[in-house]
Design an enzyme around this catalytic site. Structure first.
Site, PDB file in Angstrom:
ATOM      1  N   LYS A  14       5.648  17.038 -26.436  1.00  0.00           N
ATOM      2  CA  LYS A  14       4.631  16.975 -27.511  1.00  0.00           C
ATOM      3  C   LYS A  14       4.834  15.741 -28.396  1.00  0.00           C
ATOM      4  O   LYS A  14       3.897  15.010 -28.669  1.00  0.00           O
ATOM      5  CB  LYS A  14       4.737  18.201 -28.445  1.00  0.00           C
ATOM      6  CG  LYS A  14       4.344  19.506 -27.865  1.00  0.00           C
ATOM      7  CD  LYS A  14       4.266  20.558 -28.969  1.00  0.00           C
ATOM      8  CE  LYS A  14       5.552  20.742 -29.745  1.00  0.00           C
ATOM      9  NZ  LYS A  14       6.592  21.518 -29.087  1.00  0.00           N
ATOM     10  N   ARG A  89       1.918  27.868 -34.923  1.00  0.00           N
ATOM     11  CA  ARG A  89       2.815  28.515 -33.962  1.00  0.00           C
ATOM     12  C   ARG A  89       2.598  30.018 -33.890  1.00  0.00           C
ATOM     13  O   ARG A  89       3.240  30.696 -33.100  1.00  0.00           O
ATOM     14  CB  ARG A  89       4.247  28.263 -34.390  1.00  0.00           C
ATOM     15  CG  ARG A  89       4.768  26.899 -33.898  1.00  0.00           C
ATOM     16  CD  ARG A  89       6.055  27.010 -33.384  1.00  0.00           C
ATOM     17  NE  ARG A  89       7.194  26.344 -33.097  1.00  0.00           N
ATOM     18  CZ  ARG A  89       7.589  25.120 -33.143  1.00  0.00           C
ATOM     19  NH1 ARG A  89       6.811  24.189 -33.585  1.00  0.00           N
ATOM     20  NH2 ARG A  89       8.764  24.754 -32.758  1.00  0.00           N
ATOM     21  N   ARG A 123      18.104  16.775 -23.468  1.00  0.00           N
ATOM     22  CA  ARG A 123      17.395  15.925 -24.439  1.00  0.00           C
ATOM     23  C   ARG A 123      18.377  15.239 -25.392  1.00  0.00           C
ATOM     24  O   ARG A 123      19.311  15.858 -25.880  1.00  0.00           O
ATOM     25  CB  ARG A 123      16.411  16.797 -25.213  1.00  0.00           C
ATOM     26  CG  ARG A 123      15.733  16.101 -26.369  1.00  0.00           C
ATOM     27  CD  ARG A 123      14.442  16.747 -26.740  1.00  0.00           C
ATOM     28  NE  ARG A 123      14.548  18.096 -27.293  1.00  0.00           N
ATOM     29  CZ  ARG A 123      13.496  18.817 -27.636  1.00  0.00           C
ATOM     30  NH1 ARG A 123      12.274  18.346 -27.461  1.00  0.00           N
ATOM     31  NH2 ARG A 123      13.652  20.018 -28.133  1.00  0.00           N
ATOM     32  N   ARG A 156      19.873  17.296 -30.541  1.00  0.00           N
ATOM     33  CA  ARG A 156      19.303  18.099 -31.625  1.00  0.00           C
ATOM     34  C   ARG A 156      20.151  19.347 -31.821  1.00  0.00           C
ATOM     35  O   ARG A 156      20.516  19.993 -30.837  1.00  0.00           O
ATOM     36  CB  ARG A 156      17.859  18.481 -31.271  1.00  0.00           C
ATOM     37  CG  ARG A 156      16.840  17.624 -31.979  1.00  0.00           C
ATOM     38  CD  ARG A 156      15.465  17.923 -31.501  1.00  0.00           C
ATOM     39  NE  ARG A 156      15.052  19.316 -31.704  1.00  0.00           N
ATOM     40  CZ  ARG A 156      13.811  19.751 -31.626  1.00  0.00           C
ATOM     41  NH1 ARG A 156      12.849  18.902 -31.355  1.00  0.00           N
ATOM     42  NH2 ARG A 156      13.512  21.012 -31.807  1.00  0.00           N
ATOM     43  N   ARG A 167      13.545  30.421 -28.916  1.00  0.00           N
ATOM     44  CA  ARG A 167      12.296  29.658 -29.045  1.00  0.00           C
ATOM     45  C   ARG A 167      11.323  29.970 -27.909  1.00  0.00           C
ATOM     46  O   ARG A 167      10.120  30.073 -28.134  1.00  0.00           O
ATOM     47  CB  ARG A 167      12.606  28.153 -29.117  1.00  0.00           C
ATOM     48  CG  ARG A 167      13.142  27.768 -30.489  1.00  0.00           C
ATOM     49  CD  ARG A 167      13.326  26.287 -30.621  1.00  0.00           C
ATOM     50  NE  ARG A 167      14.494  25.833 -29.895  1.00  0.00           N
ATOM     51  CZ  ARG A 167      14.698  24.585 -29.474  1.00  0.00           C
ATOM     52  NH1 ARG A 167      13.798  23.662 -29.697  1.00  0.00           N
ATOM     53  NH2 ARG A 167      15.783  24.254 -28.844  1.00  0.00           N
TER      54      ARG A 167
HETATM   55  P1  AMP Z   1       9.983  21.529 -33.346  1.00  0.00           P
HETATM   56  O1  AMP Z   1      10.486  20.158 -33.593  1.00  0.00           O
HETATM   57  O2  AMP Z   1       8.495  21.614 -33.361  1.00  0.00           O
HETATM   58  O3  AMP Z   1      10.604  22.159 -32.132  1.00  0.00           O
HETATM   59  O4  AMP Z   1      10.461  22.434 -34.612  1.00  0.00           O
HETATM   60  C1  AMP Z   1      11.836  22.619 -34.900  1.00  0.00           C
HETATM   61  C2  AMP Z   1      12.019  23.871 -35.712  1.00  0.00           C
HETATM   62  O5  AMP Z   1      11.302  23.765 -36.964  1.00  0.00           O
HETATM   63  C3  AMP Z   1      11.502  25.161 -35.079  1.00  0.00           C
HETATM   64  O6  AMP Z   1      12.435  25.743 -34.159  1.00  0.00           O
HETATM   65  C4  AMP Z   1      11.281  26.032 -36.315  1.00  0.00           C
HETATM   66  O7  AMP Z   1      12.504  26.535 -36.826  1.00  0.00           O
HETATM   67  C5  AMP Z   1      10.741  25.025 -37.329  1.00  0.00           C
HETATM   68  N1  AMP Z   1       9.269  24.901 -37.229  1.00  0.00           N
HETATM   69  C6  AMP Z   1       8.554  23.803 -36.840  1.00  0.00           C
HETATM   70  N2  AMP Z   1       7.232  24.054 -36.862  1.00  0.00           N
HETATM   71  C7  AMP Z   1       7.105  25.345 -37.270  1.00  0.00           C
HETATM   72  C8  AMP Z   1       5.987  26.219 -37.479  1.00  0.00           C
HETATM   73  N3  AMP Z   1       4.724  25.815 -37.276  1.00  0.00           N
HETATM   74  N4  AMP Z   1       6.236  27.490 -37.885  1.00  0.00           N
HETATM   75  C9  AMP Z   1       7.485  27.937 -38.117  1.00  0.00           C
HETATM   76  N5  AMP Z   1       8.593  27.166 -37.924  1.00  0.00           N
HETATM   77  C10 AMP Z   1       8.407  25.893 -37.516  1.00  0.00           C
END
Ligand code: AMP
Length: 224
Positions: A14, A89, A123, A156, A167
């Site tokens: 993404k 989400r 990653r 990460r 996740r």
């Molecule tokens: P990502 O980089 O999109 O994988 O986001 C990393 C982490 O940020 C996720 O595992 C959540 O803990 C938090 N996070 C990001 N976007 C959201 C969202 N829309 N709703 C809730 N938590 C989020």
């Protein structure tokens, strides 16, 4: 003005695809995960609030996420549009978003869970410029160093087996229904996320009816 949402399970590319699209079309790339990671790195109050939740792979509360998205979009620095990455989400976030903003399309990057595990556990990210790498497919020229800025690459904190399992479960339980909701409104363009980044970008452009992708002009094409 173009307003897109990009959705897909963790590791589906993404961030990379959103950056490629944003760089070329002058869109603002709005990644909720990046905003949280910035806050964690800079030890802000919000960072302290979300760090543990993120580490465990859980979702941050809807109230906080919605206020982050609202404040970010209220900056109005997106003259040519935006691409939102990692949001919505779950159903509540989707309803908030649909009530508040018009969107032109939802890009859905489709990737099987087995491939997600392979990608996420390999990653690496650049903590300085945000470039993504995958030790299997897009290794940096100098091992462990970012090709763009030379910084040391990192894993990460939430790319662990345990956090990934949480996740993936959340994605299928909470985010799949969001896709179904968007599908009913005929917003969704599903693209196979298994090929390399340039091919995925080409498919996205074709499905959205956007000008063709030219890899030479986009430094991001080498990323995962
Ligand atoms: P990502 O980089 O999109 O994988 O986001 C990393 C982490 O940020 C996720 O595992 C959540 O803990 C938090 N996070 C990001 N976007 C959201 C969202 N829309 N709703 C809730 N938590 C989020």
């Amino acid at each position: 003005m173009r307003k897109y949402v990009i959705m897909g399970v963790q590791g589906s590319g993404k961030g990379t695809q959103a950056l490629m699209l944003a760089a070329d079309l002058d869109l603002e790339h709005i990644s909720v995960g990046d905003i949280f990671r910035w806050n964690v790195q800079h030890h802000t109050k919000m960072g302290a609030q979300v760090r543990r939740v993120m580490l465990e792979g859980e979702l941050v509360s809807d109230d906080l996420v919605e206020s982050v998205v609202r404040d970010r979009l209220a900056e109005h620095d997106w003259n040519y549009g935006f691409i939102v990455d990692g949001f919505p989400r779950n159903r509540r976030q989707a309803e908030f978003f649909l009530e508040s903003y018009d969107i032109d399309g939802v890009i859905h990057l489709d990737l099987p869970d087995s491939e997600v595990r392979r990608r996420v556990l390999n990653r690496r990210v650049c903590p300085n410029c945000g470039m993504n790498y995958n030790l299997m497919d897009s290794t940096p020229v100098v091992p462990g160093r970012c090709d763009v800025c030379g910084a040391e690459l990192a894993t990460r904190e939430d790319d662990t087996e345990e956090a990934l399992a949480v996740r993936l479960r959340d994605y299928h339980e909470k985010t799949d229904p969001v896709l179904a909701l968007f599908r009913r409104k005929e917003y969704v363009f599903t693209v196979d996320a298994r090929p390399g980044p340039d091919i995925v970008q080409k498919q996205i452009r074709e499905s959205l009816g956007l000008p063709a992708y030219k890899p030479e002009g986009n430094p991001e094409h080498a990323s995962a």
